[in-house]
Enzyme design. Structure first.
Site, PDB file in Angstrom:
ATOM      1  N   ASN A 238       6.477  -5.745  -3.547  1.00 39.54           N
ATOM      2  CA  ASN A 238       6.445  -6.560  -2.329  1.00 39.54           C
ATOM      3  C   ASN A 238       7.198  -7.869  -2.457  1.00 39.54           C
ATOM      4  O   ASN A 238       7.498  -8.508  -1.457  1.00 39.54           O
ATOM      5  CB  ASN A 238       4.997  -6.842  -1.903  1.00 39.54           C
ATOM      6  CG  ASN A 238       4.158  -7.380  -3.033  1.00 39.54           C
ATOM      7  OD1 ASN A 238       3.955  -6.715  -4.044  1.00 39.54           O
ATOM      8  ND2 ASN A 238       3.673  -8.598  -2.881  1.00 39.54           N
TER       9      ASN A 238
ATOM     10  N   GLN B 120       4.287  -1.029   0.628  1.00 42.18           N
ATOM     11  CA  GLN B 120       5.603  -1.505   1.108  1.00 42.18           C
ATOM     12  C   GLN B 120       6.627  -0.375   1.199  1.00 42.18           C
ATOM     13  O   GLN B 120       7.815  -0.632   1.431  1.00 42.18           O
ATOM     14  CB  GLN B 120       6.134  -2.625   0.188  1.00 42.18           C
ATOM     15  CG  GLN B 120       5.303  -3.880   0.184  1.00 42.18           C
ATOM     16  CD  GLN B 120       5.346  -4.659   1.511  1.00 42.18           C
ATOM     17  OE1 GLN B 120       6.148  -4.380   2.413  1.00 42.18           O
ATOM     18  NE2 GLN B 120       4.465  -5.643   1.644  1.00 42.18           N
TER      19      GLN B 120
ATOM     20  N   SER C  19      -0.948   0.973   4.228  1.00 46.84           N
ATOM     21  CA  SER C  19      -1.594  -0.032   5.080  1.00 46.84           C
ATOM     22  C   SER C  19      -0.906  -0.060   6.438  1.00 46.84           C
ATOM     23  O   SER C  19       0.328   0.016   6.524  1.00 46.84           O
ATOM     24  CB  SER C  19      -1.488  -1.401   4.402  1.00 46.84           C
ATOM     25  OG  SER C  19      -2.020  -2.396   5.235  1.00 46.84           O
TER      26      SER C  19
ATOM     27  N   THR D  21     -18.532   2.941  10.225  1.00 41.05           N
ATOM     28  CA  THR D  21     -17.967   3.586  11.421  1.00 41.05           C
ATOM     29  C   THR D  21     -16.460   3.352  11.475  1.00 41.05           C
ATOM     30  O   THR D  21     -15.992   2.220  11.311  1.00 41.05           O
ATOM     31  CB  THR D  21     -18.653   3.016  12.685  1.00 41.05           C
ATOM     32  OG1 THR D  21     -20.057   3.225  12.541  1.00 41.05           O
ATOM     33  CG2 THR D  21     -18.159   3.698  13.939  1.00 41.05           C
TER      34      THR D  21
ATOM     35  N   CYS E 220       0.388 -13.488  -0.260  1.00 41.26           N
ATOM     36  CA  CYS E 220      -0.914 -13.489  -0.918  1.00 41.26           C
ATOM     37  C   CYS E 220      -0.942 -14.427  -2.118  1.00 41.26           C
ATOM     38  O   CYS E 220      -2.003 -14.771  -2.605  1.00 41.26           O
ATOM     39  CB  CYS E 220      -1.272 -12.087  -1.388  1.00 41.26           C
ATOM     40  SG  CYS E 220      -1.142 -10.896  -0.074  1.00 41.26           S
TER      41      CYS E 220
HETATM   42  N1  PLP Z   1      -0.074  -3.777  -1.830  1.00 40.02           N
HETATM   43  C1  PLP Z   1       1.108  -4.318  -1.517  1.00 40.02           C
HETATM   44  C2  PLP Z   1       2.318  -3.889  -2.285  1.00 40.02           C
HETATM   45  C3  PLP Z   1       1.222  -5.272  -0.510  1.00 40.02           C
HETATM   46  O1  PLP Z   1       2.402  -5.801  -0.215  1.00 40.02           O
HETATM   47  C4  PLP Z   1       0.057  -5.655   0.184  1.00 40.02           C
HETATM   48  C5  PLP Z   1       0.103  -6.706   1.217  1.00 40.02           C
HETATM   49  O2  PLP Z   1       0.945  -7.564   1.225  1.00 40.02           O
HETATM   50  C6  PLP Z   1      -1.162  -5.040  -0.155  1.00 40.02           C
HETATM   51  C7  PLP Z   1      -1.193  -4.108  -1.165  1.00 40.02           C
HETATM   52  C8  PLP Z   1      -2.436  -5.370   0.562  1.00 40.02           C
HETATM   53  O3  PLP Z   1      -2.446  -4.753   1.819  1.00 40.02           O
HETATM   54  P1  PLP Z   1      -3.487  -5.276   2.939  1.00 40.02           P
HETATM   55  O4  PLP Z   1      -2.924  -6.545   3.480  1.00 40.02           O
HETATM   56  O5  PLP Z   1      -3.506  -4.175   3.946  1.00 40.02           O
HETATM   57  O6  PLP Z   1      -4.777  -5.461   2.255  1.00 40.02           O
END
Ligand code: PLP
Length: 375
Positions: free
Chosen positions: A147, A177, A196, A234, A319
């Site tokens: 990412n 990603q 996701s 749910t 993040c």
């Molecule tokens: N894994 C990767 C490679 C990501 O880029 C992200 C989010 O940026 C996630 C996991 C986490 O996904 P979510 O935001 O749906 O928890």
């Protein structure tokens, strides 16, 4: 506003939201209910699962889908619920959803190994094979697309090679990603794959873990026994259906979207001032992510300067933006001068060449100005 932070999240697809709208107001029923409305909601969830499998080119006789609340939950489910003891292996480039889960395994006194990265953020494959062999790994998690840099790990080949070392290894990949963006052939040696919704025009709050049917997973969340008892709670029927239609949309145009985004990525790579910017993403990276460093500038300051000019980009992973330097880029071997100036430009098929041109002009202008101020 020009939006180039699509790896953090994407604007929901209006088309997908519209198509799913009936599950919000009309068919709002609980999918576990046995009356007609409930059955219809439940059917739509089943169809959404089939869409995920179809998009990945895999069959429902071998794989199944567990809907979760996000990519992070899918990753946690994979790490904590498939293998209870033994040796766990990952790499230093993983998203926090895996990295912090592995830190938790360490805290639980499990045996864990972190494999190093190449300078583009991909996993050091020979070290991975050596580690798995020497440590007799039981569980391995290697992400599909990084990412922060966009580096693509050939996870099908990795899964095939690791299963040659030991067919009992459980192999998971974080495909958050990659899903809806990168064409690839899904190896039967992949046991689990996380995706996701909000990275591809779906809504925040929906993820999925694709798993081999024959792989037993214990629950992470206990309760009413939804999702075959693996993930109680749910189901978010509306969100799941937005994800379904957004996924259909992305896979229908996967190749043309890829080519379009690649052109934008290449334009920016070629038109950023080479005296200031250094491209960190490798030539073979996913075109959806472009990591650069404005050497001699602070990435965060440049990000805000661009925001004032109507352009939104990321500075490293959303993040991890609270940490001064990216843990992943540090593991790629970059020094502080480069780490300081990192920007992540990430694309969606909705971006245009005009936006890419505008970004290049404004990024060059802002960086030059900032360098003048900072030096
Ligand atoms: N894994 C990767 C490679 C990501 O880029 C992200 C989010 O940026 C996630 C996991 C986490 O996904 P979510 O935001 O749906 O928890």
């Amino acid at each position: 506003m020009v939006y180039f932070d699509n790896a953090a999240t994407t604007k929901p697809s209006e088309h997908a939201v519209k198509k799913a709208e009936k599950y919000l107001y009309e068919e709002f029923y609980n999918p576990s209910a046995l009356y007609h409305g409930g059955l219809s909601a439940s059917k739509s969830v089943k169809e959404a699962k089939e869409t995920v499998l179809k998009n990945l080119g895999i069959s429902s006789s071998e794989y199944e889908v567990v809907f979760t609340s996000c990519g992070t939950e899918s990753d946690n489910q994979a790490v904590f619920c498939a293998v209870k003891r033994g040796v766990f292996v990952t790499d230093l480039g993983e998203h926090s959803a895996i990295n912090k889960s592995f830190e938790e395994l360490v805290r639980q006194k499990k045996e864990v190994a972190f494999v190093s990265l190449n300078s583009d953020g991909s996993v050091n494959f020979s070290e991975l094979k050596k580690t798995v062999k020497e440590k007799k790994a039981n569980f391995v998690s290697i992400m599909h697309v990084n990412n922060e840099t966009g580096a693509i790990n050939d996870i099908s080949r990795i899964a095939d090679e690791l299963k040659k070392i030991d067919p009992n290894i459980v192999f998971h990949s974080d495909g958050v990603q990659a899903y809806g963006k990168i064409p690839f052939s899904f190896s039967k040696n992949l046991d689990m794959y996380s995706v996701s919704a909000h990275k591809i025009g779906g809504l925040k709050g929906v993820g999925a873990l694709v798993k081999k049917r024959k792989l037993n997973l214990s629950p992470l969340i206990f309760g009413g026994g939804q999702e075959n008892g693996i993930r109680s709670g749910t189901e978010n029927v509306f969100g799941i259906n937005v994800f379904r239609f957004a996924g259909e949309e992305r896979y229908l145009d996967l190749k043309s979207n890829y080519d379009k985004v690649k052109k934008l990525n290449e334009y920016i790579r070629q038109n950023l001032d080479k005296e200031i910017f250094r491209v960190i993403s490798g030539d073979n990276a996913s075109p959806y992510v472009l990591c650069v460093s404005a050497v001699g500038c602070k990435g965060e300051v440049l990000m805000h300067a661009l925001e004032e000019k109507g352009i939104i980009v990321g500075n490293g992973s959303a993040c991890s933006s609270r940490n001064r330097y990216s843990r992943v880029l540090k593991a790629c071997g970059y020094d502080e001068k480069i780490l300081d100036g990192v920007l992540r430009i990430s694309f969606s098929p909705d971006n245009t060449m005009e936006e890419a041109i505008s970004f290049a002009v404004k990024a060059n202008g802002c960086a030059k100005k900032l360098k003048g101020i900072m030096n």
